[in-house]
Design an enzyme around this catalytic site. Structure first.
Site, PDB file in Angstrom:
ATOM      1  N   ALA A   1      -3.682   4.541  -8.018  1.00  0.00           N
ATOM      2  CA  ALA A   1      -4.615   5.605  -7.626  1.00  0.00           C
ATOM      3  C   ALA A   1      -5.994   5.005  -7.434  1.00  0.00           C
TER       4      ALA A   1
ATOM      5  N   LEU B   1       1.367   4.991 -11.234  1.00  0.00           N
ATOM      6  CA  LEU B   1      -0.030   4.965 -11.710  1.00  0.00           C
ATOM      7  C   LEU B   1      -1.020   4.605 -10.609  1.00  0.00           C
TER       8      LEU B   1
ATOM      9  N   TYR C   1     -12.141  13.186  -7.031  1.00  0.00           N
ATOM     10  CA  TYR C   1     -11.093  12.470  -7.775  1.00  0.00           C
ATOM     11  C   TYR C   1     -10.142  13.457  -8.436  1.00  0.00           C
ATOM     12  N   SER C   2     -10.696  14.398  -9.227  1.00  0.00           N
ATOM     13  CA  SER C   2      -9.798  15.298  -9.963  1.00  0.00           C
ATOM     14  C   SER C   2      -9.071  16.247  -9.010  1.00  0.00           C
ATOM     15  N   ALA C   3      -9.726  16.603  -7.881  1.00  0.00           N
ATOM     16  CA  ALA C   3      -9.052  17.458  -6.895  1.00  0.00           C
ATOM     17  C   ALA C   3      -7.854  16.722  -6.294  1.00  0.00           C
TER      18      ALA C   3
ATOM     19  N   LYS D   1      -6.105  14.274  -7.749  1.00  0.00           N
ATOM     20  CA  LYS D   1      -5.064  14.144  -8.774  1.00  0.00           C
ATOM     21  C   LYS D   1      -4.361  15.490  -8.989  1.00  0.00           C
TER      22      LYS D   1
ATOM     23  N   LYS E   1     -16.479   1.721 -15.293  1.00  0.00           N
ATOM     24  CA  LYS E   1     -16.348   2.873 -16.187  1.00  0.00           C
ATOM     25  C   LYS E   1     -17.294   2.698 -17.373  1.00  0.00           C
ATOM     26  N   LEU E   2     -17.599   3.799 -18.045  1.00  0.00           N
ATOM     27  CA  LEU E   2     -18.704   3.798 -19.018  1.00  0.00           C
ATOM     28  C   LEU E   2     -18.624   2.674 -20.064  1.00  0.00           C
TER      29      LEU E   2
ATOM     30  N   THR F   1      -4.243  12.854 -15.080  1.00  0.00           N
ATOM     31  CA  THR F   1      -5.454  12.892 -15.896  1.00  0.00           C
ATOM     32  C   THR F   1      -5.745  14.297 -16.404  1.00  0.00           C
ATOM     33  N   ASP F   2      -6.479  14.384 -17.510  1.00  0.00           N
ATOM     34  CA  ASP F   2      -6.918  15.704 -18.005  1.00  0.00           C
ATOM     35  C   ASP F   2      -8.008  16.313 -17.110  1.00  0.00           C
ATOM     36  N   GLU F   3      -8.568  15.493 -16.190  1.00  0.00           N
ATOM     37  CA  GLU F   3      -9.675  16.002 -15.376  1.00  0.00           C
ATOM     38  C   GLU F   3      -9.226  17.105 -14.416  1.00  0.00           C
TER      39      GLU F   3
ATOM     40  N   ASP G   1       0.846  -1.201   0.000  1.00  0.00           N
ATOM     41  CA  ASP G   1       0.000   0.000   0.000  1.00  0.00           C
ATOM     42  C   ASP G   1       0.882   1.251   0.000  1.00  0.00           C
TER      43      ASP G   1
ATOM     44  N   ARG H   1     -24.712  12.647 -12.699  1.00  0.00           N
ATOM     45  CA  ARG H   1     -23.630  12.661 -11.698  1.00  0.00           C
ATOM     46  C   ARG H   1     -23.535  14.079 -11.121  1.00  0.00           C
TER      47      ARG H   1
HETATM   48  P1  NAD Z   1      -7.387   1.490 -12.010  1.00  0.00           P
HETATM   49  O1  NAD Z   1      -8.369   1.913 -10.966  1.00  0.00           O
HETATM   50  O2  NAD Z   1      -7.790   0.503 -13.061  1.00  0.00           O
HETATM   51  O3  NAD Z   1      -6.085   0.874 -11.305  1.00  0.00           O
HETATM   52  C1  NAD Z   1      -5.513   1.449 -10.164  1.00  0.00           C
HETATM   53  C2  NAD Z   1      -4.520   0.449  -9.578  1.00  0.00           C
HETATM   54  O4  NAD Z   1      -3.922   1.051  -8.412  1.00  0.00           O
HETATM   55  C3  NAD Z   1      -5.192  -0.862  -9.115  1.00  0.00           C
HETATM   56  O5  NAD Z   1      -4.424  -1.961  -9.553  1.00  0.00           O
HETATM   57  C4  NAD Z   1      -5.176  -0.742  -7.596  1.00  0.00           C
HETATM   58  O6  NAD Z   1      -5.106  -1.999  -6.936  1.00  0.00           O
HETATM   59  C5  NAD Z   1      -3.940   0.105  -7.355  1.00  0.00           C
HETATM   60  N1  NAD Z   1      -4.002   0.844  -6.069  1.00  0.00           N
HETATM   61  C6  NAD Z   1      -5.049   1.583  -5.618  1.00  0.00           C
HETATM   62  N2  NAD Z   1      -4.769   2.075  -4.405  1.00  0.00           N
HETATM   63  C7  NAD Z   1      -3.511   1.655  -4.091  1.00  0.00           C
HETATM   64  C8  NAD Z   1      -2.662   1.854  -2.961  1.00  0.00           C
HETATM   65  N3  NAD Z   1      -3.071   2.574  -1.908  1.00  0.00           N
HETATM   66  N4  NAD Z   1      -1.425   1.297  -2.976  1.00  0.00           N
HETATM   67  C9  NAD Z   1      -1.015   0.550  -4.045  1.00  0.00           C
HETATM   68  N5  NAD Z   1      -1.788   0.311  -5.126  1.00  0.00           N
HETATM   69  C10 NAD Z   1      -3.020   0.865  -5.147  1.00  0.00           C
HETATM   70  O7  NAD Z   1      -6.859   2.839 -12.659  1.00  0.00           O
HETATM   71  P2  NAD Z   1      -6.465   3.154 -14.179  1.00  0.00           P
HETATM   72  O8  NAD Z   1      -7.682   3.530 -14.918  1.00  0.00           O
HETATM   73  O9  NAD Z   1      -5.585   2.084 -14.673  1.00  0.00           O
HETATM   74  O10 NAD Z   1      -5.614   4.482 -13.957  1.00  0.00           O
HETATM   75  C11 NAD Z   1      -4.223   4.411 -13.671  1.00  0.00           C
HETATM   76  C12 NAD Z   1      -3.691   5.824 -13.496  1.00  0.00           C
HETATM   77  O11 NAD Z   1      -3.907   6.574 -14.681  1.00  0.00           O
HETATM   78  C13 NAD Z   1      -4.361   6.591 -12.365  1.00  0.00           C
HETATM   79  O12 NAD Z   1      -3.373   7.350 -11.718  1.00  0.00           O
HETATM   80  C14 NAD Z   1      -5.357   7.487 -13.089  1.00  0.00           C
HETATM   81  O13 NAD Z   1      -5.585   8.678 -12.358  1.00  0.00           O
HETATM   82  C15 NAD Z   1      -4.635   7.759 -14.380  1.00  0.00           C
HETATM   83  N6  NAD Z   1      -5.508   8.024 -15.557  1.00  0.00           N
HETATM   84  C16 NAD Z   1      -6.535   7.183 -15.859  1.00  0.00           C
HETATM   85  C17 NAD Z   1      -7.309   7.430 -17.002  1.00  0.00           C
HETATM   86  C18 NAD Z   1      -8.429   6.510 -17.424  1.00  0.00           C
HETATM   87  O14 NAD Z   1      -9.120   6.788 -18.395  1.00  0.00           O
HETATM   88  N7  NAD Z   1      -8.636   5.376 -16.766  1.00  0.00           N
HETATM   89  C19 NAD Z   1      -7.031   8.546 -17.805  1.00  0.00           C
HETATM   90  C20 NAD Z   1      -5.962   9.378 -17.455  1.00  0.00           C
HETATM   91  C21 NAD Z   1      -5.204   9.100 -16.330  1.00  0.00           C
HETATM   92  P1  TYD Z   2     -16.313   7.351 -16.719  1.00  0.00           P
HETATM   93  O1  TYD Z   2     -16.058   6.157 -17.577  1.00  0.00           O
HETATM   94  O2  TYD Z   2     -16.694   7.138 -15.287  1.00  0.00           O
HETATM   95  O3  TYD Z   2     -15.042   8.303 -16.844  1.00  0.00           O
HETATM   96  P2  TYD Z   2     -14.850   9.846 -16.340  1.00  0.00           P
HETATM   97  O4  TYD Z   2     -15.937  10.213 -15.420  1.00  0.00           O
HETATM   98  O5  TYD Z   2     -13.533   9.756 -15.653  1.00  0.00           O
HETATM   99  O6  TYD Z   2     -14.824  10.661 -17.595  1.00  0.00           O
HETATM  100  O7  TYD Z   2     -17.489   8.182 -17.391  1.00  0.00           O
HETATM  101  C1  TYD Z   2     -17.389   8.632 -18.738  1.00  0.00           C
HETATM  102  C2  TYD Z   2     -18.631   9.450 -19.042  1.00  0.00           C
HETATM  103  O8  TYD Z   2     -19.770   8.579 -19.018  1.00  0.00           O
HETATM  104  C3  TYD Z   2     -18.908  10.531 -18.007  1.00  0.00           C
HETATM  105  O9  TYD Z   2     -19.453  11.657 -18.675  1.00  0.00           O
HETATM  106  C4  TYD Z   2     -19.949   9.902 -17.091  1.00  0.00           C
HETATM  107  C5  TYD Z   2     -20.725   8.997 -18.026  1.00  0.00           C
HETATM  108  N1  TYD Z   2     -21.276   7.752 -17.428  1.00  0.00           N
HETATM  109  C6  TYD Z   2     -22.605   7.395 -17.678  1.00  0.00           C
HETATM  110  O10 TYD Z   2     -23.347   8.111 -18.384  1.00  0.00           O
HETATM  111  N2  TYD Z   2     -23.071   6.230 -17.141  1.00  0.00           N
HETATM  112  C7  TYD Z   2     -22.306   5.427 -16.369  1.00  0.00           C
HETATM  113  O11 TYD Z   2     -22.813   4.375 -15.866  1.00  0.00           O
HETATM  114  C8  TYD Z   2     -20.947   5.782 -16.142  1.00  0.00           C
HETATM  115  C9  TYD Z   2     -20.054   4.924 -15.295  1.00  0.00           C
HETATM  116  C10 TYD Z   2     -20.464   6.960 -16.700  1.00  0.00           C
END
Ligand code: NAD
Ligand code: TYD
Length: 350
Positions: free
Chosen positions: A84, A82, A156-158, A160, A195-196, A131-133, A60, A287
């Site tokens: 998070a 990565l 989340y974005s705050a 990051k 995720k969506l 992230t871009d968020e 952790d 949301r």
């Molecule tokens: P994810 O939620 O799929 O994976 C996160 C990983 O981190 C998991 O394997 C989890 O077990 C591990 N983890 C969580 N808390 C932990 C802790 N306290 N100690 C050790 N490990 C821990 O996330 P993802 O979608 O693969 O995103 C990875 C990174 O990329 C994140 O930092 C996220 O902010 C960033 N990111 C994601 C997206 C996206 O679209 N998913 C876009 C841009 C940036």
């Molecule tokens: P998500 O995949 O959670 O990514 P992020 O919020 O990080 O962009 O959501 C993508 C978009 O889809 C976002 O505008 C929220 C919307 N959404 C839905 O409409 N329904 C859902 O069940 C989920 C998870 C997301």
């Protein structure tokens, strides 16, 4: 042998980054540190788990003493961070978890790196994947550039944004070789079905309602996860210290148009009547604090490092649907148990 710590390597994007580095850089020892939360899954790395240059450590990042010991025991040379908490809806239900992992966990890693590297950064790099968020929400026009002011809206974005600021401060204050990238929404294999896109694929497959928040007018800029992993590889190896790069797909979709396209692809793949899956579309309560539009200007990355997305979205989405339909066991394993109670909590009340 260079030792690279990749945190969160059992998650969605992390597993693609680990696989790429293990396969492409046999002269690196890759250490994957992951807590294995609900989002972490070692099945994501089955194909490379026996590789001689790969090692998994469960732990952790919030545990500072453990992280310090890990850096000194393993003699870590560089970090690609990565790990998070990554889901906006979960951050609305439980913000503190996001502060702990995303902010405190990142600072723990920065401190351990600073101590281990003894303020000598010539062969050490700390790469923070963000992230871009953090930039907030766009109106109908414009793109996020590396100069856009931070304006996060969700917990989340705050969290990051805060971790990005800490990483930058360690470069500016201690001279650490730190780089950051801010990427748009990813999609592809091993994407957790909260995720969506993966949630919708799973629901369409099972003839369940597809929950679309609000009117489905929010816009996201989708990038194939392997293109993100390739960008991370380039930035890790070539970006100047202290720099930031935006990564994005030039691929904006309203949620509702994306879901309609997904329904069309799934009708074909599942041999359903055209229009059958779209009947599952269900508009649900929006949301809270829902950002309207994200769109990335990645021209700096293209100009400096020659990166550009490799896949058209339609092709990438079809590949992704195929992967989910061909990996029934994986989908079963991540949607059993706690997933159901998460789903009922999130969607039962909408
Ligand atoms: P994810 O939620 O799929 O994976 C996160 C990983 O981190 C998991 O394997 C989890 O077990 C591990 N983890 C969580 N808390 C932990 C802790 N306290 N100690 C050790 N490990 C821990 O996330 P993802 O979608 O693969 O995103 C990875 C990174 O990329 C994140 O930092 C996220 O902010 C960033 N990111 C994601 C997206 C996206 O679209 N998913 C876009 C841009 C940036
Ligand atoms: P998500 O995949 O959670 O990514 P992020 O919020 O990080 O962009 O959501 C993508 C978009 O889809 C976002 O505008 C929220 C919307 N959404 C839905 O409409 N329904 C859902 O069940 C989920 C998870 C997301």
């Amino acid at each position: 042998m260079k030792k690279i710590l990749i945190t969160g390597g059992a998650g969605f994007i992390g597993s693609h980054v680990v696989r790429r580095f293990v396969n492409n850089y046999p002269n690196y020892q890759i250490i994957n540190l992951d807590k294995l939360t609900y989002a972490g899954n070692l099945l994501n790395l089955k194909d490379i788990e026996q590789s001689p240059n790969y090692k998994f450590i469960k732990g952790d990042i919030v545990d500072a003493a453990f992280i310090d010991q890990l850096f000194s025991k393993e003699q870590i040379d560089s970090v690609i961070h990565l790990a998070a908490e990554s889901h906006v809806d979960r951050s609305i239900s439980n913000p503190l978890e996001f502060v702990m992992t995303n902010v405190v966990g990142t600072v723990n890693l920065l401190n351990a790196a600073r101590h281990q590297w003894k303020s000598e950064y010539s062969n050490h790099r700390f790469y923070h994947v963000s992230t871009d968020e953090v930039y907030g929400s766009l109106g109908e026009t414009g793109l996020f550039t590396e100069q856009t002011a931070y304006d996060p809206h969700s917990p989340y974005s705050a969290s990051k944004a805060s971790s990005d600021h800490f990483v930058r401060s360690y470069h500016d204050t201690y001279g650490m070789d730190a780089v950051i990238s801010n990427c748009s929404n990813n999609y592809g294999s091993f994407h957790f079905p909260e995720k969506l896109i993966p949630l919708s694929i799973n629901n369409i497959k099972n003839n369940l309602p597809i929950p679309v928040y609000g009117k489905g007018e929010n816009i996201r800029d989708w990038l194939w996860v392997e293109d993100h992993a390739r960008a991370i590889d380039l930035i890790f190896h070539q970006a100047p210290a202290g720099t930031t790069y935006n990564i994005g797909g030039h691929n904006e979709w309203t949620n509702i148009d994306l879901i309609r396209l997904l329904c069309k692809i799934m009708d074909q793949k599942l041999g359903r009547e055209p229009g059958a899956s779209a009947k599952l579309i269900t508009f649900v309560t929006d949301r809270a604090g829902h950002d309207l539009r994200y769109a990335i200007d990645s021209s700096k990355l293209q100009a400096d490092l020659g990166w550009k997305p490799s896949l058209q979205f339609e092709e990438g989405l079809e590949k992704t649907v195929d992967w989910f339909l061909n990996n029934e066991d994986w989908l079963q394993s991540v949607t059993s148990g706690n997933y159901q109670s998460y789903y009922n909590d999130q969607y039962g009340k909408r």
